[in-house]
Design a protein around this motif. Structure first.
Motif, PDB file in Angstrom:
ATOM      1  N   HIS A 115       0.822  -1.214   0.000  1.00 25.39           N
ATOM      2  CA  HIS A 115       0.000   0.000   0.000  1.00 25.39           C
ATOM      3  C   HIS A 115       0.862   1.274   0.000  1.00 25.39           C
ATOM      4  O   HIS A 115       0.524   2.262  -0.655  1.00 25.39           O
ATOM      5  N   HIS A 119       1.091   4.403  -2.804  1.00 28.65           N
ATOM      6  CA  HIS A 119       1.095   5.860  -2.566  1.00 28.65           C
ATOM      7  C   HIS A 119       2.333   6.478  -3.227  1.00 28.65           C
ATOM      8  O   HIS A 119       2.266   7.529  -3.849  1.00 28.65           O
ATOM      9  N   SER A 139       0.239  10.119   6.057  1.00 24.61           N
ATOM     10  CA  SER A 139      -1.142   9.634   6.104  1.00 24.61           C
ATOM     11  C   SER A 139      -1.530   9.420   7.559  1.00 24.61           C
ATOM     12  O   SER A 139      -0.860   9.899   8.467  1.00 24.61           O
ATOM     13  N   GLY A 140      -2.627   8.666   7.756  1.00 22.31           N
ATOM     14  CA  GLY A 140      -3.078   8.419   9.123  1.00 22.31           C
ATOM     15  C   GLY A 140      -2.147   7.482   9.876  1.00 22.31           C
ATOM     16  O   GLY A 140      -2.064   7.521  11.101  1.00 22.31           O
ATOM     17  N   GLY A 141      -1.434   6.647   9.145  1.00 18.17           N
ATOM     18  CA  GLY A 141      -0.582   5.660   9.805  1.00 18.17           C
ATOM     19  C   GLY A 141       0.904   5.864   9.555  1.00 18.17           C
ATOM     20  O   GLY A 141       1.732   5.208  10.186  1.00 18.17           O
ATOM     21  N   GLU A 164      -2.552  11.100  12.115  1.00 12.93           N
ATOM     22  CA  GLU A 164      -3.014  10.671  13.439  1.00 12.93           C
ATOM     23  C   GLU A 164      -3.072  11.877  14.384  1.00 12.93           C
ATOM     24  O   GLU A 164      -4.027  12.019  15.165  1.00 12.93           O
ATOM     25  N   PHE A 166      -3.538  14.998  13.519  1.00 10.56           N
ATOM     26  CA  PHE A 166      -4.731  15.763  13.115  1.00 10.56           C
ATOM     27  C   PHE A 166      -5.997  15.097  13.662  1.00 10.56           C
ATOM     28  O   PHE A 166      -6.891  15.770  14.186  1.00 10.56           O
ATOM     29  N   GLY A 179     -10.168  13.601  11.133  1.00  7.55           N
ATOM     30  CA  GLY A 179      -9.944  14.918  11.711  1.00  7.55           C
ATOM     31  C   GLY A 179      -9.262  15.925  10.796  1.00  7.55           C
ATOM     32  O   GLY A 179      -9.483  17.132  10.930  1.00  7.55           O
ATOM     33  N   GLY A 180      -8.429  15.452   9.882  1.00  6.44           N
ATOM     34  CA  GLY A 180      -7.644  16.367   9.051  1.00  6.44           C
ATOM     35  C   GLY A 180      -8.479  17.450   8.372  1.00  6.44           C
ATOM     36  O   GLY A 180      -8.227  18.646   8.562  1.00  6.44           O
ATOM     37  N   PRO A 181      -9.492  17.045   7.591  1.00  6.53           N
ATOM     38  CA  PRO A 181     -10.284  18.056   6.891  1.00  6.53           C
ATOM     39  C   PRO A 181     -11.019  18.996   7.857  1.00  6.53           C
ATOM     40  O   PRO A 181     -11.167  20.185   7.577  1.00  6.53           O
ATOM     41  N   GLU A 184      -8.493  21.478   9.283  1.00  5.77           N
ATOM     42  CA  GLU A 184      -8.129  22.448   8.241  1.00  5.77           C
ATOM     43  C   GLU A 184      -9.231  23.490   8.061  1.00  5.77           C
ATOM     44  O   GLU A 184      -8.958  24.690   7.943  1.00  5.77           O
ATOM     45  N   GLY A 273      -0.423  10.479   0.344  1.00  6.04           N
ATOM     46  CA  GLY A 273      -1.117  10.219   1.605  1.00  6.04           C
ATOM     47  C   GLY A 273      -2.139  11.306   1.885  1.00  6.04           C
ATOM     48  O   GLY A 273      -2.065  12.408   1.335  1.00  6.04           O
ATOM     49  N   GLY A 274      -3.093  10.984   2.745  1.00  9.44           N
ATOM     50  CA  GLY A 274      -4.225  11.880   3.005  1.00  9.44           C
ATOM     51  C   GLY A 274      -3.836  13.278   3.459  1.00  9.44           C
ATOM     52  O   GLY A 274      -4.487  14.257   3.100  1.00  9.44           O
ATOM     53  N   VAL A 275      -2.763  13.402   4.236  1.00 15.99           N
ATOM     54  CA  VAL A 275      -2.357  14.713   4.752  1.00 15.99           C
ATOM     55  C   VAL A 275      -1.949  15.648   3.604  1.00 15.99           C
ATOM     56  O   VAL A 275      -2.041  16.874   3.718  1.00 15.99           O
ATOM     57  N   ASN A 278      -4.008  18.669   2.488  1.00 14.82           N
ATOM     58  CA  ASN A 278      -4.040  19.932   3.244  1.00 14.82           C
ATOM     59  C   ASN A 278      -3.358  21.072   2.464  1.00 14.82           C
ATOM     60  O   ASN A 278      -2.183  20.996   2.124  1.00 14.82           O
TER      61      ASN A 278
END
Ligand code: KG4
Ligand code: ZN
Length: 344
Positions: A115, A119, A139-141, A164, A166, A179-181, A184, A273-275, A278
């Motif tokens: 995974h 990314h 990312s979250g992890g 994490e 965030f 939480g990230g979005p 932000e 990754g998700g972050v 931002n």
């Protein structure tokens, strides 16, 4: 070549078909993502057992939709790729077993994709970035700075991942999950200078991160002003995000300096990754890349968060190199990227 990609390592069920042309460029033919956010929302985080069951319920339909949208039948596929880890093991088992079933019945090669590698390679699908490049995976992890091409890790976090941090900040302040979005959005209305928060690791030569102290400092500041008004929450979010931006800026400067010392100049600084969704972090990375004499490549937000296209593309890259897997490939909860044989 056409590859089907399946992603089930966390709280997104996703399937996608990607075409890799003779010119080595990628084209996404379908990309369907079903988020389980609503299922996990009441618990303020991902519940592994709920995640695994939710994947089972929808994955078959999602794959059928992805194939339909691509306008392809299974027999024209060149490979079946699934994220085989790292991640929540129940979910990984669902995706990998489904991929094995399709591979077996259709007599197609199975590609067990890491995974994190997926990314890492997304910027090659979107922008055709050549190896080697410097990746900031957040990312979250995971929080890592890597050489992609050789998969050498230049920096990582000693404790919490940025996503994490965030997520925990959002939970502490009573905001939603993920939480990230939320943080932000709140930060846009807040004063980033109202609360004095630490910038852990600033100025160190190595490119590592530490975020748990920042999270604790935020909790102490929040307790000082509790009960929190809407403005307090916004100001706490803005101050937290500014601290993260400052840390990311400093750590990426260190990471790019290390990259240059060890491997010469990178072809790009790539975020994944998700972050990486931002906007403040993206702007900061853009500046860092410019100051370090390189360019920032940031895939569109929907390809930064978990999706099937990145799995399908990583499958394409591995398949093109003849890297296929056997049907007894075991799912992996842990699977660090650095010891993995790179795609080169
Ligand atoms: O890559 P991803 O979708 O899943 C994995 O963790 O593999 O990343 C999800 C993480 C979550 O922690 C989420 O809060 C964070 O990315 N995230 C953000 C933003 N959007 C998502 N963090 C900061 N700002 C955002 N806009
Ligand atoms: Zn991910």
């Amino acid at each position: 070549m056409f590859v089907l990609g399946i992603e089930t390592t966390c709280d997104e069920t996703a399937a996608s078909v990607v075409l890799r042309g003779e010119d080595e460029r990628g084209q996404i033919l379908s990309n369907i993502v079903l988020s389980q956010t609503a299922e996990h929302q009441p618990y303020g985080g991902v519940v592994p057992e709920i995640a695994a069951r939710a994947h089972v319920e929808v994955l078959d339909h999602l794959i059928a939709r992805a194939m339909n949208e691509a306008g392809l039948s299974f027999n024209v596929l060149d490979g079946i790729a699934a994220a085989a880890g790292p991640g929540l093991i129940g979910g990984v088992i669902v995706g990998l077993t489904t991929a094995k079933g399709i591979a077996l019945v259709c007599e197609k090669p199975l590609i067990a994709v890491n995974h994190l590698e997926a990314h890492a390679l997304t910027a090659r699908l979107t922008d055709g970035v050549p190896f080697p490049y410097c990746l900031f995976l957040a990312s979250g992890g995971h929080t890592q700075i890597l050489n992609v091409g050789e998969y050498v890790r230049l920096g990582t976090t000693a404790d919490d991942a940025i996503g994490e941090a965030f997520d925990k900040t959002a939970k502490l302040l009573g905001l939603g999950y993920p939480g990230g979005p939320e943080v932000e959005k709140e930060a846009l209305k807040g004063d980033p200078e109202r609360f004095i928060l630490p910038r852990p690791m600033l100025g160190r030569a190595e490119a590592d991160f530490s975020l748990s102290g920042l999270k604790t400092a935020l909790r102490i500041e929040a307790e000082k002003v509790a009960p929190l008004s809407d403005q307090d929450v916004s100001d706490l979010c803005a101050s937290f995000q500014q601290a993260v931006v400052d840390v990311v800026t400093d750590r990426l400067h260190a990471g790019l300096r290390l990259f240059r010392e060890r491997f010469g100049g990178p072809n790009a600084l790539v975020v994944a990754g998700g972050v990486a969704v931002n906007q403040s972090i993206r702007r900061a990375l853009h500046r860092v890349a410019g100051e370090q004499g390189t360019v920032l490549v940031a895939p569109p937000p929907e390809l930064c968060t978990d999706n099937g296209a990145m799995i399908a593309w990583a499958g394409c890259e591995r398949l093109a190199l003849g890297l296929v897997d056997t049907l007894d490939f075991a799912p992996r909860a842990r699977w660090p990227l650095d010891p993995l044989a790179g795609p080169r």
